[in-house]
Scaffold this active site. Structure first.
Site, PDB file in Angstrom:
ATOM      1  N   GLU A   1       0.897  -1.448  -0.211  1.00  0.00           N
ATOM      2  CA  GLU A   1       0.214  -0.426  -0.084  1.00  0.00           C
ATOM      3  C   GLU A   1       0.919   1.136   0.117  1.00  0.00           C
ATOM      4  OE1 GLU A   1      -2.865   0.186   3.519  1.00  0.00           O
ATOM      5  OE2 GLU A   1      -3.516   1.732   2.704  1.00  0.00           O
TER       6      GLU A   1
ATOM      7  N   ASN B   1     -12.678  -0.720   0.107  1.00  0.00           N
ATOM      8  CA  ASN B   1     -11.371  -2.034   1.208  1.00  0.00           C
ATOM      9  C   ASN B   1     -12.271  -1.530   2.574  1.00  0.00           C
ATOM     10  OD1 ASN B   1      -8.843  -2.840   1.931  1.00  0.00           O
ATOM     11  ND2 ASN B   1      -9.056  -0.816   2.831  1.00  0.00           N
ATOM     12  N   GLU B   2     -12.492  -2.041   2.811  1.00  0.00           N
ATOM     13  CA  GLU B   2     -12.929  -1.867   4.392  1.00  0.00           C
ATOM     14  C   GLU B   2     -14.248  -1.056   3.995  1.00  0.00           C
ATOM     15  OE1 GLU B   2     -10.010  -0.627   7.354  1.00  0.00           O
ATOM     16  OE2 GLU B   2      -9.022  -3.158   6.906  1.00  0.00           O
TER      17      GLU B   2
ATOM     18  N   TYR C   1      -6.238  -8.040  12.320  1.00  0.00           N
ATOM     19  CA  TYR C   1      -5.044  -7.891  12.866  1.00  0.00           C
ATOM     20  C   TYR C   1      -4.782  -8.431  14.497  1.00  0.00           C
ATOM     21  CZ  TYR C   1      -4.286  -4.676   8.655  1.00  0.00           C
ATOM     22  OH  TYR C   1      -4.610  -4.296   7.256  1.00  0.00           O
TER      23      TYR C   1
ATOM     24  N   GLU D   1      -5.590  -8.766   4.827  1.00  0.00           N
ATOM     25  CA  GLU D   1      -4.702  -7.983   5.812  1.00  0.00           C
ATOM     26  C   GLU D   1      -4.513  -8.799   7.004  1.00  0.00           C
ATOM     27  OE1 GLU D   1      -5.664  -3.697   6.217  1.00  0.00           O
ATOM     28  OE2 GLU D   1      -5.889  -3.371   3.767  1.00  0.00           O
TER      29      GLU D   1
ATOM     30  N   GLN E   1       2.429  -5.146   6.234  1.00  0.00           N
ATOM     31  CA  GLN E   1       1.967  -5.122   4.525  1.00  0.00           C
ATOM     32  C   GLN E   1       3.783  -5.771   4.395  1.00  0.00           C
ATOM     33  OE1 GLN E   1       0.862  -0.785   3.029  1.00  0.00           O
ATOM     34  NE2 GLN E   1      -0.777  -1.872   4.315  1.00  0.00           N
TER      35      GLN E   1
HETATM   36  O1  AHR Z   1      -2.601  -2.190   6.701  1.00  0.00           O
HETATM   37  C1  AHR Z   1      -3.655  -0.485   6.730  1.00  0.00           C
HETATM   38  C2  AHR Z   1      -4.844  -0.195   6.918  1.00  0.00           C
HETATM   39  O2  AHR Z   1      -5.136  -1.169   7.784  1.00  0.00           O
HETATM   40  C3  AHR Z   1      -5.419  -0.797   5.559  1.00  0.00           C
HETATM   41  O3  AHR Z   1      -5.137   0.805   4.600  1.00  0.00           O
HETATM   42  C4  AHR Z   1      -6.424  -0.650   6.036  1.00  0.00           C
HETATM   43  O4  AHR Z   1      -7.382  -1.298   4.610  1.00  0.00           O
HETATM   44  C5  AHR Z   1      -6.379  -1.494   7.482  1.00  0.00           C
HETATM   45  O5  AHR Z   1      -6.984  -0.342   8.245  1.00  0.00           O
END
Ligand code: AHR
Length: 511
Positions: free
Chosen positions: A46, A192-193, A260, A318, A367
């Site tokens: 990203e 995305n999201e 995450y 992610e 990432q």
């Molecule tokens: O990976 C960082 C961010 O985390 C991404 O841009 C988003 O999709 C998520 O909230």
């Protein structure tokens, strides 16, 4: 005494704590297997912080050795990983990205501001050609995230035509910009999201928009796998509503999931990358292991929607560690140190993905370079490989292998009110018939024996990654502090037992 030094000394003493209990494995070598999609080892690029600019792209005129603007050291390290697929350009950034800004002569590209990640300058030097050329040189498939938030269906359709058309004005424009042969878009996400940075849309509103975009998101030649932007670990019902939309089943081949690992579980205070207490090691392990349940929830939701096409997949596009930034150091956005704790988190997640290989068709660690749980960190001309990089390198034989159903017992790792299994493992058979096993000892203090006798082998040979402290890491001054070492364990009689040190990851071939 400084807390970090105290922690290091304590860990050094505890290093010597001997094996406590034994993990017993049960494996049916004749059972039905599922192929571990190589794309489970996918990456995410990203436009955040110094990932594209500095970390990957330095420009052809840079003093840093490069090929067509891509730095050679980083490229070489990425090449070693056999990266199967890269997602680009976001993330949240995807919903601000206008592809025309990133094509044509570099000196004519508009300079914009990255409004989502720190207001940094976005020169657009790294655009479509640079991304697709990089993926091609790496031998990686491409995963393009279209702009739903501030784009239009027409802009998205035009981009795909520009990239993939054989003929016509857009193909001619692409040729004039240096690329005659069409590019290949293998995977596509629209938005995305969408429950958050991607527009704060209800699932119903997003599903309507998705259907409209997907109806026109066509490539020339083979069509990409289309992936709906789905839930995160806290809103599984979002996916349920999306999949219940009347037109979605005919317009998508998969749905994404974002999970995450925050050491504390709190976004406001996630926990530090280094110098953390053992309580945050333990909570990190516990929070990582939730991935198995989150996937199970998504599996149940997907199973409820019987009209979905065969092979419909879950795309965990992610995942990874997200810790607090050290603001005193004024780091670029989302830059964080990677430690042996991250390596353990990577191993735990990859083992979960292997076990769910029938459903999980791709994952993208967040990432690739200089952002979150990165493979590689750079500082000017210097580069360092993180412990997570070494896990991805060790696990390479799992790409495309057949996941074997394995059940096992594990000793507990307990700290305060946290109790988790200390050992995690997964096993697979490679195309050339080798049995491979990946093992993680998530215990911060104790080593544990793992009995591999069920595999009926004489020897286990592979690599071990471990470190003497919970936050051991590679630095620019000491880039080899955490690295894997070869290991061989021979059977004693029929018994094949592997002793896993605390905080370790091993991948072995059984012979
Ligand atoms: O990976 C960082 C961010 O985390 C991404 O841009 C988003 O999709 C998520 O909230």
């Amino acid at each position: 005494m400084r807390p970090q030094l105290a922690a290091s000394l304590a860990c050094a003493l505890l290093w010597a704590i001997p094996a406590t209990a034994q993990t017993r494995i049960d494996v049916d070598l004749a059972a039905q297997t599922h192929t571990i999609a190589p794309e489970i080892y996918g990456q995410f690029l990203e436009h955040v912080g110094t990932q594209p600019y500095g970390g990957i792209w330095v420009g052809p005129d840079s003093d840093i050795p490069n090929t067509d603007g891509i730095r050679d050291d980083v490229f070489g390290a990425l090449k070693t990983l056999d990266i199967p697929v890269i997602r680009w350009p976001g993330g949240c950034y995807a919903d601000l990205y206008h592809w025309r800004d990133g094509i044509g002569p570099h000196d004519k590209r508009p300079v914009r501001v990255n409004m989502v990640w720190g207001g940094t300058e976005e020169t657009n030097a790294f655009g479509s050609h640079e991304f697709f050329n990089l993926a091609e040189r790496l031998g990686a498939k491409t995963y393009l995230n279209l702009n739903l938030g501030t784009g239009t269906p027409a802009e998205a359709a035009d981009w795909l035509e520009y990239l993939t058309a054989e003929a016509g004005d857009r193909a001619a424009e692409r040729s004039a910009n240096g690329r005659e042969t069409p590019y290949k878009v293998d995977f596509l996400s629209i938005g995305n999201e969408t429950w958050g940075c991607g527009g704060a849309l209800t699932a119903g509103a997003y599903a309507d928009l998705y259907s409209q975009y997907a109806s026109f998101a066509k490539t020339a030649g083979d069509q990409p796998v289309r992936i709906l932007s789905g839930a995160h670990d806290g809103n599984p019902e979002y996916t349920d509503t999306l999949l219940g939309h009347p037109y979605i089943a005919g317009l998508t081949e998969g749905v994404s999931l974002h999970v995450y690992t925050l050491p504390t579980g709190e976004w406001s205070e996630k926990g530090a990358a280094t110098g953390f207490p053992e309580a945050e090691w333990a909570s990190t392990i516990k929070r990582t292991l939730r991935m198995e349940d989150v996937i199970a929830d998504q599996r149940a939701i997907i199973a409820r929607h019987e009209d979905l096409p065969d092979g419909f997949g879950l795309y965990v596009d992610e995942w990874g560690m997200w810790v607090d930034q050290d603001e005193a150091k004024n780091p670029p956005a989302l830059y964080q140190e990677g430690t042996i704790r991250d390596a353990v988190v990577a191993g735990l997640n990859l083992n979960i993905f292997h076990r769910n290989a029938d459903l999980v068709k791709m994952t993208n660690i967040a990432q690739m370079v200089n952002v979150l749980q990165a493979m590689i960190l750079t500082d000017g001309p210097d580069m360092v490989l993180t412990p997570t990089y070494h896990v991805f390198e060790m696990y390479k034989p799992f790409m495309g292998a057949e996941a074997l159903p394995v059940s096992y017992t594990s000793p507990d790792y307990t700290l305060g009110d946290v109790t988790v299994p200390a050992i995690s493992l997964s096993a697979a058979r490679t195309a050339d018939g080798q049995l491979i096993v990946a093992l993680v000892n998530a215990d911060a203090k104790a080593s544990h024996d793992v009995d591999l006798t069920a595999f009926d082998a004489k020897e286990a040979e592979g690599h071990l990654l471990t470190a003497k402290t919970m936050d051991a890491r590679n630095t620019f001054a000491d880039p080899e502090a955490v690295h894997s070492v070869p290991m061989t364990v021979k059977a004693k009689g029929k018994k094949l037992v592997l002793d896993l040190p605390p905080r370790s990851i091993a991948v072995v071939v059984l012979k």
